[in-house]
Design a protein around this motif. Structure first.
Motif, PDB file in Angstrom:
ATOM      1  N   GLY A 626      71.541  33.752 -10.594  1.00  0.00           N
ATOM      2  CA  GLY A 626      71.254  33.787  -9.187  1.00  0.00           C
ATOM      3  C   GLY A 626      72.531  33.839  -8.154  1.00  0.00           C
ATOM      4  N   ASP A 627      73.780  33.996  -8.827  1.00  0.00           N
ATOM      5  CA  ASP A 627      74.777  33.962  -8.312  1.00  0.00           C
ATOM      6  C   ASP A 627      75.101  35.382  -7.621  1.00  0.00           C
ATOM      7  OD1 ASP A 627      76.427  31.955 -10.632  1.00  0.00           O
ATOM      8  OD2 ASP A 627      75.272  31.357  -8.991  1.00  0.00           O
ATOM      9  N   ARG A 628      76.244  35.449  -6.552  1.00  0.00           N
ATOM     10  CA  ARG A 628      76.651  36.623  -5.951  1.00  0.00           C
ATOM     11  C   ARG A 628      78.213  36.672  -6.506  1.00  0.00           C
ATOM     12  NH1 ARG A 628      73.256  38.024  -0.596  1.00  0.00           N
ATOM     13  NH2 ARG A 628      71.509  37.305  -1.451  1.00  0.00           N
ATOM     14  N   CYS A 629      78.514  37.889  -6.214  1.00  0.00           N
ATOM     15  CA  CYS A 629      80.235  38.209  -6.586  1.00  0.00           C
ATOM     16  C   CYS A 629      80.722  39.257  -6.024  1.00  0.00           C
ATOM     17  CB  CYS A 629      80.349  38.364  -8.149  1.00  0.00           C
ATOM     18  SG  CYS A 629      79.994  40.037  -8.839  1.00  0.00           S
ATOM     19  N   LEU A 630      82.110  39.212  -5.941  1.00  0.00           N
ATOM     20  CA  LEU A 630      83.193  40.104  -5.388  1.00  0.00           C
ATOM     21  C   LEU A 630      83.839  40.714  -6.643  1.00  0.00           C
ATOM     22  CD1 LEU A 630      84.681  38.466  -2.104  1.00  0.00           C
ATOM     23  CD2 LEU A 630      82.279  39.624  -2.312  1.00  0.00           C
ATOM     24  N   ILE A 631      83.913  42.142  -6.514  1.00  0.00           N
ATOM     25  CA  ILE A 631      84.942  43.002  -7.525  1.00  0.00           C
ATOM     26  C   ILE A 631      85.918  43.555  -6.739  1.00  0.00           C
ATOM     27  CG2 ILE A 631      84.951  44.264  -9.288  1.00  0.00           C
ATOM     28  CD1 ILE A 631      81.863  43.818  -9.646  1.00  0.00           C
ATOM     29  N   PHE A 632      86.889  43.184  -7.042  1.00  0.00           N
ATOM     30  CA  PHE A 632      88.312  43.680  -6.416  1.00  0.00           C
ATOM     31  C   PHE A 632      88.812  44.714  -7.134  1.00  0.00           C
ATOM     32  CE2 PHE A 632      88.740  41.879  -2.177  1.00  0.00           C
ATOM     33  CZ  PHE A 632      88.122  40.479  -2.319  1.00  0.00           C
ATOM     34  N   THR A 633      89.344  45.831  -6.641  1.00  0.00           N
ATOM     35  CA  THR A 633      90.135  47.036  -7.392  1.00  0.00           C
ATOM     36  C   THR A 633      91.074  47.801  -6.110  1.00  0.00           C
ATOM     37  OG1 THR A 633      90.007  49.027  -8.725  1.00  0.00           O
ATOM     38  CG2 THR A 633      88.428  48.639  -7.088  1.00  0.00           C
ATOM     39  N   GLN A 634      92.182  47.900  -6.731  1.00  0.00           N
ATOM     40  CA  GLN A 634      93.072  48.529  -5.982  1.00  0.00           C
ATOM     41  C   GLN A 634      93.052  50.130  -5.832  1.00  0.00           C
ATOM     42  OE1 GLN A 634      97.484  48.595  -7.727  1.00  0.00           O
ATOM     43  NE2 GLN A 634      96.368  47.079  -8.972  1.00  0.00           N
ATOM     44  N   PHE A 635      92.171  50.511  -6.695  1.00  0.00           N
ATOM     45  CA  PHE A 635      91.813  51.917  -6.718  1.00  0.00           C
ATOM     46  C   PHE A 635      90.288  52.381  -6.372  1.00  0.00           C
ATOM     47  CE2 PHE A 635      95.743  52.650  -9.051  1.00  0.00           C
ATOM     48  CZ  PHE A 635      95.685  51.850 -10.350  1.00  0.00           C
ATOM     49  N   ALA A 636      90.533  53.030  -5.267  1.00  0.00           N
ATOM     50  CA  ALA A 636      89.131  53.448  -4.552  1.00  0.00           C
ATOM     51  C   ALA A 636      88.306  54.546  -5.450  1.00  0.00           C
ATOM     52  CB  ALA A 636      89.607  54.261  -3.101  1.00  0.00           C
ATOM     53  N   GLU A 637      89.215  55.321  -6.258  1.00  0.00           N
ATOM     54  CA  GLU A 637      88.273  56.056  -7.076  1.00  0.00           C
ATOM     55  C   GLU A 637      87.487  55.501  -8.168  1.00  0.00           C
ATOM     56  OE1 GLU A 637      88.918  59.098  -4.889  1.00  0.00           O
ATOM     57  OE2 GLU A 637      87.820  59.505  -6.709  1.00  0.00           O
ATOM     58  N   ILE A 655      77.126  47.514  -3.433  1.00  0.00           N
ATOM     59  CA  ILE A 655      77.633  47.839  -2.342  1.00  0.00           C
ATOM     60  C   ILE A 655      79.302  48.103  -2.422  1.00  0.00           C
ATOM     61  CG2 ILE A 655      76.015  47.278  -0.447  1.00  0.00           C
ATOM     62  CD1 ILE A 655      77.469  44.972   0.073  1.00  0.00           C
ATOM     63  N   PHE A 656      79.908  48.982  -1.714  1.00  0.00           N
ATOM     64  CA  PHE A 656      81.416  49.200  -1.834  1.00  0.00           C
ATOM     65  C   PHE A 656      82.008  49.509  -0.666  1.00  0.00           C
ATOM     66  CE2 PHE A 656      84.359  52.667  -3.132  1.00  0.00           C
ATOM     67  CZ  PHE A 656      85.480  51.842  -3.380  1.00  0.00           C
ATOM     68  N   LEU A 657      82.953  48.619  -0.296  1.00  0.00           N
ATOM     69  CA  LEU A 657      83.810  48.580   0.800  1.00  0.00           C
ATOM     70  C   LEU A 657      85.305  49.367   0.620  1.00  0.00           C
ATOM     71  CD1 LEU A 657      83.956  45.917   3.830  1.00  0.00           C
ATOM     72  CD2 LEU A 657      86.125  47.145   3.065  1.00  0.00           C
ATOM     73  N   TYR A 658      85.793  50.243   1.352  1.00  0.00           N
ATOM     74  CA  TYR A 658      87.098  50.782   1.154  1.00  0.00           C
ATOM     75  C   TYR A 658      87.785  51.330   2.276  1.00  0.00           C
ATOM     76  CZ  TYR A 658      84.793  55.453   0.512  1.00  0.00           C
ATOM     77  OH  TYR A 658      84.122  56.510   0.482  1.00  0.00           O
ATOM     78  N   GLY A 659      88.710  51.872   2.281  1.00  0.00           N
ATOM     79  CA  GLY A 659      89.513  52.577   3.604  1.00  0.00           C
ATOM     80  C   GLY A 659      88.641  53.392   4.284  1.00  0.00           C
ATOM     81  N   SER A 660      87.903  54.048   3.784  1.00  0.00           N
ATOM     82  CA  SER A 660      87.178  55.161   4.329  1.00  0.00           C
ATOM     83  C   SER A 660      85.597  54.594   5.067  1.00  0.00           C
ATOM     84  CB  SER A 660      86.783  56.458   3.816  1.00  0.00           C
ATOM     85  OG  SER A 660      88.256  56.877   3.323  1.00  0.00           O
ATOM     86  N   THR A 661      85.367  53.272   4.715  1.00  0.00           N
ATOM     87  CA  THR A 661      84.188  52.826   5.284  1.00  0.00           C
ATOM     88  C   THR A 661      84.374  52.599   6.753  1.00  0.00           C
ATOM     89  OG1 THR A 661      84.030  51.493   3.188  1.00  0.00           O
ATOM     90  CG2 THR A 661      82.554  50.772   5.170  1.00  0.00           C
ATOM     91  N   SER A 662      83.356  53.196   7.557  1.00  0.00           N
ATOM     92  CA  SER A 662      83.242  53.015   8.972  1.00  0.00           C
ATOM     93  C   SER A 662      83.074  51.530   9.422  1.00  0.00           C
ATOM     94  CB  SER A 662      82.248  53.746   9.613  1.00  0.00           C
ATOM     95  OG  SER A 662      81.018  53.231   9.332  1.00  0.00           O
ATOM     96  N   LYS A 663      83.521  51.095  10.597  1.00  0.00           N
ATOM     97  CA  LYS A 663      83.494  49.836  11.239  1.00  0.00           C
ATOM     98  C   LYS A 663      82.003  49.565  11.120  1.00  0.00           C
ATOM     99  CE  LYS A 663      84.279  47.270  15.325  1.00  0.00           C
ATOM    100  NZ  LYS A 663      84.557  47.475  16.992  1.00  0.00           N
ATOM    101  N   LYS A 664      81.069  50.375  11.643  1.00  0.00           N
ATOM    102  CA  LYS A 664      79.412  50.053  11.662  1.00  0.00           C
ATOM    103  C   LYS A 664      79.160  49.674  10.102  1.00  0.00           C
ATOM    104  CE  LYS A 664      75.186  51.662  13.189  1.00  0.00           C
ATOM    105  NZ  LYS A 664      74.235  52.773  13.750  1.00  0.00           N
ATOM    106  N   GLN A 665      79.476  50.491   9.249  1.00  0.00           N
ATOM    107  CA  GLN A 665      79.023  50.164   7.776  1.00  0.00           C
ATOM    108  C   GLN A 665      79.775  48.825   7.276  1.00  0.00           C
ATOM    109  OE1 GLN A 665      80.640  54.004   6.177  1.00  0.00           O
ATOM    110  NE2 GLN A 665      78.512  54.838   5.847  1.00  0.00           N
ATOM    111  N   ARG A 666      81.052  48.642   7.459  1.00  0.00           N
ATOM    112  CA  ARG A 666      81.497  47.407   6.971  1.00  0.00           C
ATOM    113  C   ARG A 666      80.781  46.255   7.439  1.00  0.00           C
ATOM    114  NH1 ARG A 666      86.960  45.466   6.552  1.00  0.00           N
ATOM    115  NH2 ARG A 666      87.769  47.653   6.081  1.00  0.00           N
ATOM    116  N   GLU A 667      80.414  46.216   9.096  1.00  0.00           N
ATOM    117  CA  GLU A 667      79.952  45.083   9.536  1.00  0.00           C
ATOM    118  C   GLU A 667      78.341  44.888   8.792  1.00  0.00           C
ATOM    119  OE1 GLU A 667      82.152  45.143  13.602  1.00  0.00           O
ATOM    120  OE2 GLU A 667      80.228  45.682  13.869  1.00  0.00           O
TER     121      GLU A 667
END
Length: 792
Positions: A626-637, A655-667
């Motif tokens: 029942g846990d949740r996690c973050l997965i960090f990568t330096q490659f958007a591809e 879900i995936f957040l990267y440089g091209s994610t809009s402000k609305k999508q991020r929030e």
């Protein structure tokens, strides 16, 4: 010498010459041998007496007990008792005359000035002129002591601190009176008085001239003998001359004297410094640690609750602002730097001191976060975001911000809109994630320095990531010129500390910057008691056969090209190779032109990467818990490939957040992950877009799928989870491919962790300076680490 004779068999030569050498050595060392064999209880001692009249000093001869240095027998007593065994004050002295004379003979070889006195039948002392005394104290006394003789000097000359009690200044200083809204700064001038002193005694100009006229290096002041150095005389004469132009003393000078960085004014040592009034409060606070600041009252307009250490942080900001000094709040990620700044701003507002707008500069990715936090904790603060195509420019900007308390913008726009921002009279400038100006030569770093403001604040969890030059850049923004020009700082601090481990320079640097940096750690239980534990573990993964083959081909092919390249081209090729190898370690599909998953079998995609296989195993287990996690990568591809693959594998939303994610999508992503019980439990983030400024405490696992090779950057990303609000233990999993450059560099990082608070040479640029052989050894693949197909 005796040991040298015993090993004479090591010398080669003609027998007659060796015999003559042995006889000469025995004759020369006989007094020492007899003394060491029979008279070890007493040694020859030299007692220096100041003159009673005239200028000559007396060096008197004694026998001194080796075990009780206070027990002395004068040469006069020795000569008046011509016996082989002298009974004196309850002590027995064997062969006293032989012991004394042998010692004097040996000492005269070290100090020939003794020789004329030894021509007498019963030598008891010799006379020394002032220059000889000075040389004796400076150069001879320690040589005699090192050779086993006793030396007794007048107390004030024997004591090294007393000996250093030289000609100098005693200074009294205080601040000028200021109005309510006036602020001092480092360059503000103080009211101060001075007096010339030597040996703890005040000197008038006429008394100083009298001492100089003696033309002797040792002078007597009220019965105390002190050194009068020629360079000090010249400095004092220059100081008296400069008083015609009124020598100034700035607040920076006072701080440097108080921290021990400098002890000079006009080339004269400062032997005493006394601050009074408000200046004493400032110096005592800055030099005794940052915990002694008087706490402010939590503003009534603050919507929330401040922890005690957060009240101290806001109070510390208010204290330095009152003095016009720049402050770096360098609390660990997750300790609430944002709300401490908001509380500080509300404090100024409550004191009716927010007359002009303050500019807050932050990464683009957290503009919305700042806006939300201000609305939540300090809604009385009028804030606008200066961003986007419709942002006001030129005179329109000055008009738009004149009624605002806070203007929030990004680093990139500070450089782009510099001229417009310079038209505004800013009350303060705040840099969030201030490590963004770690490169002092970058355009955005230069831009923020060109903005004038009454106070400056830097917020950062990592004031030093890789090099001390980063600390200089932040400090030079906060308090310009305080650490000197950059090239001076490199020579004085960076090179001695980073290259040679100079602890004295490190101590001095700490004393200089400590007043302006407030650093608290989450691991410090005196700061915060209710934060859970963080467990870090390295997950070692093998390469698939496909990865191993591709890795080896890349290394072999690239090294041939690199060997024939030079300069910038060579460095660029190495950095490109490192990137490609890290991509291969993630998944071989990243190295192919077609990175689509549409034609790829789910099982084949998984088996092509050793890291991915391990990730899936660990994700399956944590999802069952029942846990949740973050997965960090330096490659958007890679994130774009990983997201759909994990969705297909676990049949759930990722879900995936990267440089091209809009402000609305991020929030929306952050809100759903944090607050929706049925929301996504796996959150992939690119390290640059999601590594700072986010609060994601709903997760309790952090995966670093590929390594940034910089502990500070990785810790920043981890701190999206390990921060206030986290109620469970946090597990951090760092993936490393065994047998590759990832494992070797991981070992280097781990070995440097103990130094990370001083200097960590992380990043990749150092690799570009390796020669081809060293580079080959680093990149060489250990084939034993490749996973065989039959293992799957």
């Amino acid at each position: 010498m005796a040991s040298g004779i015993r090993t004479r068999k090591n010398f080669k030569g003609e027998a007659p010459r060796l015999e003559r050498l042995e006889a000469a050595l025995q004759q020369w060392t006989a007094p020492v041998q007899r003394q060491s064999q029979r008279q070890i209880a007493f040694r020859t001692c030299f007692y220096l007496h100041p003159p009673t009249s005239g200028q000559d000093w007396t060096l008197e001869y004694f026998l001194q007990s080796v075990h009780d240095p206070d027990f002395l027998v004068s040469a006069r007593v020795v000569w008046n008792n011509p016996v082989d065994r002298l009974e004196y004050m309850g002590r027995t002295i064997e062969a006293p005359q032989e012991t004394l004379l042998a010692g004097l003979g040996l000492a005269s070889r070290l100090y020939p000035v003794l020789e004329p006195s030894l021509q007498t039948a019963q030598p008891q002392s010799c006379q020394l002129n002032p220059l000889q005394v000075y040389e004796f104290i400076k150069a001879t006394a320690w040589r005699l002591q090192d050779s086993g003789f006793g030396v007794i000097l007048p107390p004030n000359l024997a004591n090294q601190e007393g000996w250093a009690n030289r000609l100098g200044l005693r200074v009294q200083a205080e601040t000028p009176k200021l109005g309510k809204n006036q602020r001092l700064g480092l360059q503000s001038l103080l009211n101060f008085k001075w007096e010339l002193t030597i040996g703890g005694q005040r000197l008038s100009r006429s008394e100083f001239d009298r001492l100089v006229a003696l033309k002797t290096p040792l002078v007597e002041i009220n019965g105390e003998w002190v050194e009068l150095r020629p360079q000090d005389i010249r400095a004092a004469q220059a100081f008296f001359e400069s008083r015609k132009d009124q020598t100034s003393l700035s607040l920076e000078d006072a701080l440097r004297i108080s921290t021990g960085d400098t002890q000079m004014i006009e080339k004269l040592p400062v032997l005493g410094f006394e601050a009074s009034g408000a200046l004493q409060e400032l110096i005592n606070t800055l030099t005794s640690g940052n915990q002694s600041v008087e706490p402010i009252e939590v503003p009534q307009s603050f919507r929330g609750e401040l922890r005690p250490y957060q009240v101290r942080g806001a109070s510390w900001l208010a204290f330095l602002e009152r003095w016009g000094l720049g402050a770096c709040l360098a609390d660990d990620m997750g300790l609430g730097k944002t709300i401490q700044l908001i509380a500080f701003m509300l404090h100024l507002q409550a004191q009716d001191l927010l007359g002009k707008p303050t500019l807050l500069v932050c990464p683009t990715s957290v503009l919305g976060n700042w806006e939300r936090e201000i609305r939540r904790f300090g809604p009385s603060i009028k804030a606008i975001v200066h961003h986007g195509d419709r942002r006001p420019q030129g005179k329109a900007l000055a008009k738009a911000v004149q009624k605002q308390h806070l203007v929030i913008t990004s680093y990139s726009l500070v450089h782009r809109d510099l001229k417009a921002l310079q038209t505004v009279s800013w009350q303060g400038i705040v840099l969030d994630e201030a490590q963004n100006i770690k490169n002092a030569d970058a355009k955005q770093s230069q831009a923020v320095r060109q903005l004038d403001a009454q106070f400056r604040i830097a917020l950062t969890g990592t004031p030093v990531e890789n090099r001390l030059s980063e600390l200089w850049s932040i400090m030079d923004f906060l308090n310009p010129g305080y650490l000197g020009p950059k090239n001076f700082f490199q020579r004085r601090f960076a090179i001695p500390i980073e290259r040679y481990g100079d602890t004295a320079s490190l101590k001095t640097l700490r004393s200089l910057v400590q007043p302006f940096i407030l650093r608290r750690l989450k691991t410090d239980r005196t700061i915060i008691q209710d934060l859970p534990e963080k467990q870090e573990m390295t997950v070692f993964c093998g390469l698939s056969a496909e990865q191993g083959t591709l890795y080896q081909q890349l290394v072999d092919q690239s090294l041939v090209e690199i060997e024939s390249a030079e300069g910038i081209q060579r460095r660029g090729m190495i950095l490109a190779l490192l990137t490609r190898l890290k991509q291969v370690c993630n998944h071989p599909l990243l190295f192919q032109e077609d990175t689509s998953l549409e034609q790829t079998n789910l099982s084949d995609f998984r088996l092509a990467s050793g890291k991915l296989q391990r990730l899936e195993e660990m994700l399956e287990e944590l999802l069952l818990e029942g846990d949740r996690c973050l997965i960090f990568t330096q490659f958007a591809e890679w994130g774009k490939l990983l997201q759909p693959h994990l969705e297909r594998t676990f049949n759930r939303e990722v879900i995936f957040l990267y440089g091209s994610t809009s402000k609305k999508q991020r929030e929306e992503m952050i809100d759903r992950f944090q607050n929706d019980p049925q929301g996504p439990r796996i959150f992939i983030l690119s390290l640059k877009a999601g590594g700072v400024g986010l609060n994601l405490t709903r997760a309790n696992h952090v995966f670093h799928f590929d390594r940034w090779w910089n502990p500070a950057v990785e810790n920043q990303a981890t701190d999206r989870v390990f921060r206030i609000g986290q109620t469970r233990n946090v597990q951090v999993h760092k993936f490393v491919c065994t047998g590759t450059l990832e494992e070797k560099i991981h070992e280097l990082i781990e070995s440097k962790k103990a130094l990370s608070e001083q200097v960590v040479g992380a990043g990749e640029t150092w690799l570009t300076e390796l020669d081809t052989d060293a580079l080959r050894n680093l990149l060489l693949l250990d084939r034993a680490a490749v996973i065989d197909d039959e293992d799957n």
